[in-house]
Design a protein around this motif. Structure first.
Motif, PDB file in Angstrom:
ATOM      1  N   GLU A  75      -9.124   6.427 -23.732  1.00  0.00           N
ATOM      2  CA  GLU A  75      -7.418   6.271 -23.407  1.00  0.00           C
ATOM      3  C   GLU A  75      -7.399   7.192 -22.015  1.00  0.00           C
ATOM      4  O   GLU A  75      -7.003   6.925 -20.936  1.00  0.00           O
ATOM      5  CB  GLU A  75      -6.506   6.403 -24.245  1.00  0.00           C
ATOM      6  CG  GLU A  75      -5.131   6.325 -23.939  1.00  0.00           C
ATOM      7  CD  GLU A  75      -4.429   6.421 -25.057  1.00  0.00           C
ATOM      8  OE1 GLU A  75      -3.272   6.881 -24.857  1.00  0.00           O
ATOM      9  OE2 GLU A  75      -4.943   5.838 -25.967  1.00  0.00           O
ATOM     10  N   ASN A 107      -9.091   6.147 -18.657  1.00  0.00           N
ATOM     11  CA  ASN A 107      -8.488   5.346 -18.251  1.00  0.00           C
ATOM     12  C   ASN A 107      -7.345   5.794 -17.427  1.00  0.00           C
ATOM     13  O   ASN A 107      -6.845   5.300 -16.341  1.00  0.00           O
ATOM     14  CB  ASN A 107      -8.263   4.074 -19.172  1.00  0.00           C
ATOM     15  CG  ASN A 107      -9.147   3.237 -19.352  1.00  0.00           C
ATOM     16  OD1 ASN A 107      -9.937   2.844 -18.399  1.00  0.00           O
ATOM     17  ND2 ASN A 107      -9.385   2.676 -20.618  1.00  0.00           N
ATOM     18  N   TRP A 159      -8.247   7.444 -14.101  1.00  0.00           N
ATOM     19  CA  TRP A 159      -8.611   6.556 -13.268  1.00  0.00           C
ATOM     20  C   TRP A 159      -7.584   6.061 -12.491  1.00  0.00           C
ATOM     21  O   TRP A 159      -7.255   6.079 -11.539  1.00  0.00           O
ATOM     22  CB  TRP A 159      -9.603   5.577 -13.853  1.00  0.00           C
ATOM     23  CG  TRP A 159      -9.987   4.483 -12.738  1.00  0.00           C
ATOM     24  CD1 TRP A 159     -10.747   4.611 -11.592  1.00  0.00           C
ATOM     25  CD2 TRP A 159      -9.119   3.250 -12.592  1.00  0.00           C
ATOM     26  NE1 TRP A 159     -10.829   3.468 -10.966  1.00  0.00           N
ATOM     27  CE2 TRP A 159      -9.626   2.607 -11.310  1.00  0.00           C
ATOM     28  CE3 TRP A 159      -8.062   2.785 -13.155  1.00  0.00           C
ATOM     29  CZ2 TRP A 159      -9.188   1.592 -11.081  1.00  0.00           C
ATOM     30  CZ3 TRP A 159      -7.628   1.700 -12.751  1.00  0.00           C
ATOM     31  CH2 TRP A 159      -8.263   0.909 -11.730  1.00  0.00           C
ATOM     32  N   TYR A 160      -6.506   5.513 -13.519  1.00  0.00           N
ATOM     33  CA  TYR A 160      -5.281   4.668 -13.015  1.00  0.00           C
ATOM     34  C   TYR A 160      -4.375   5.807 -12.023  1.00  0.00           C
ATOM     35  O   TYR A 160      -4.083   5.338 -11.146  1.00  0.00           O
ATOM     36  CB  TYR A 160      -4.562   4.199 -14.246  1.00  0.00           C
ATOM     37  CG  TYR A 160      -3.641   3.395 -13.699  1.00  0.00           C
ATOM     38  CD1 TYR A 160      -3.788   1.903 -13.118  1.00  0.00           C
ATOM     39  CD2 TYR A 160      -2.250   3.498 -13.789  1.00  0.00           C
ATOM     40  CE1 TYR A 160      -2.704   1.104 -12.741  1.00  0.00           C
ATOM     41  CE2 TYR A 160      -1.176   2.928 -13.262  1.00  0.00           C
ATOM     42  CZ  TYR A 160      -1.325   1.746 -12.803  1.00  0.00           C
ATOM     43  OH  TYR A 160      -0.385   0.940 -12.473  1.00  0.00           O
ATOM     44  N   TRP A 174      -6.491  -4.361 -18.851  1.00  0.00           N
ATOM     45  CA  TRP A 174      -7.602  -3.672 -18.199  1.00  0.00           C
ATOM     46  C   TRP A 174      -8.008  -2.658 -19.124  1.00  0.00           C
ATOM     47  O   TRP A 174      -7.245  -2.074 -19.882  1.00  0.00           O
ATOM     48  CB  TRP A 174      -7.422  -3.288 -16.923  1.00  0.00           C
ATOM     49  CG  TRP A 174      -6.331  -2.322 -16.692  1.00  0.00           C
ATOM     50  CD1 TRP A 174      -4.898  -2.477 -16.472  1.00  0.00           C
ATOM     51  CD2 TRP A 174      -6.608  -0.825 -16.821  1.00  0.00           C
ATOM     52  NE1 TRP A 174      -4.098  -1.206 -16.519  1.00  0.00           N
ATOM     53  CE2 TRP A 174      -5.042  -0.268 -16.667  1.00  0.00           C
ATOM     54  CE3 TRP A 174      -7.664   0.109 -16.705  1.00  0.00           C
ATOM     55  CZ2 TRP A 174      -4.994   1.069 -16.613  1.00  0.00           C
ATOM     56  CZ3 TRP A 174      -7.446   1.374 -16.869  1.00  0.00           C
ATOM     57  CH2 TRP A 174      -6.155   1.911 -16.663  1.00  0.00           C
ATOM     58  N   ASP A 175      -9.477  -2.314 -19.226  1.00  0.00           N
ATOM     59  CA  ASP A 175     -10.107  -1.296 -19.744  1.00  0.00           C
ATOM     60  C   ASP A 175     -11.350  -0.908 -19.096  1.00  0.00           C
ATOM     61  O   ASP A 175     -12.354  -1.358 -19.493  1.00  0.00           O
ATOM     62  CB  ASP A 175     -10.236  -1.694 -21.294  1.00  0.00           C
ATOM     63  CG  ASP A 175     -10.902  -0.427 -22.063  1.00  0.00           C
ATOM     64  OD1 ASP A 175     -11.052   0.557 -21.472  1.00  0.00           O
ATOM     65  OD2 ASP A 175     -11.489  -0.714 -23.162  1.00  0.00           O
TER      66      ASP A 175
END
Length: 143
Positions: free
Chosen positions: A2, A5, A8-9, A57-58
């Motif tokens: 988590e 992610n 990155w986002y 998304w993952d």
């Protein structure tokens, strides 16, 4: 996963990787091998695919467990904004994971140094790649 992610986002959004439809380019190796195999076959041609980030998304988990990395939590991919204004790289290192974004990669001194080195050293033993990099660098100087 988590936190990876989320990181990155946040970087992808703040750097401008995603367009208004959440689309970008994703570099994938030609073929169906994983990022682990790709590391051994660096000289192989890569191709860019236009993709859209969906709500479910993952990238760092399920994505990295398939073709975007070695396994969940161990990414290995490159992404590019549709207008080429942002290049994003995620990779796995001995001491952790890194995600980097470069704005205007075509004028980035670090990117240009790396391309000049690749054109000189030919570490991949790929004449076509070396020729394409050399031509691109020469055309860039003519502007």
């Amino acid at each position: 996963m988590e936190r990876l992610n989320e990181g990155w986002y946040d970087l992808a959004v703040s750097a401008g990787l995603l367009d208004e439809n959440r689309e970008f380019l994703l570099m994938l190796p030609r073929g169906t091998w994983t990022a682990a195999v790709d590391r051994r076959l660096r000289h192989r041609m890569h191709i860019w695919h236009r993709v859209r980030l969906l709500d479910c998304w993952d990238i760092m988990g399920a994505g990295a467990a398939t073709f975007l990395g070695i396994r969940a939590g161990y990414p290995g991919f490159a992404m590019l904004a549709l207008d080429n204004s942002v290049w994003l790289l995620a990779d796995t290192y001995e001491s952790g994971v890194g995600v980097y974004a470069v704005r205007d990669p075509a004028v980035s001194p670090g990117v240009l140094r790396e391309l000049e080195w690749l054109a000189r050293e030919d570490i991949y033993k790929d004449r076509d790649f070396r020729r394409e990099v050399t031509i691109w660098l020469e055309c860039r100087q003519l502007r």
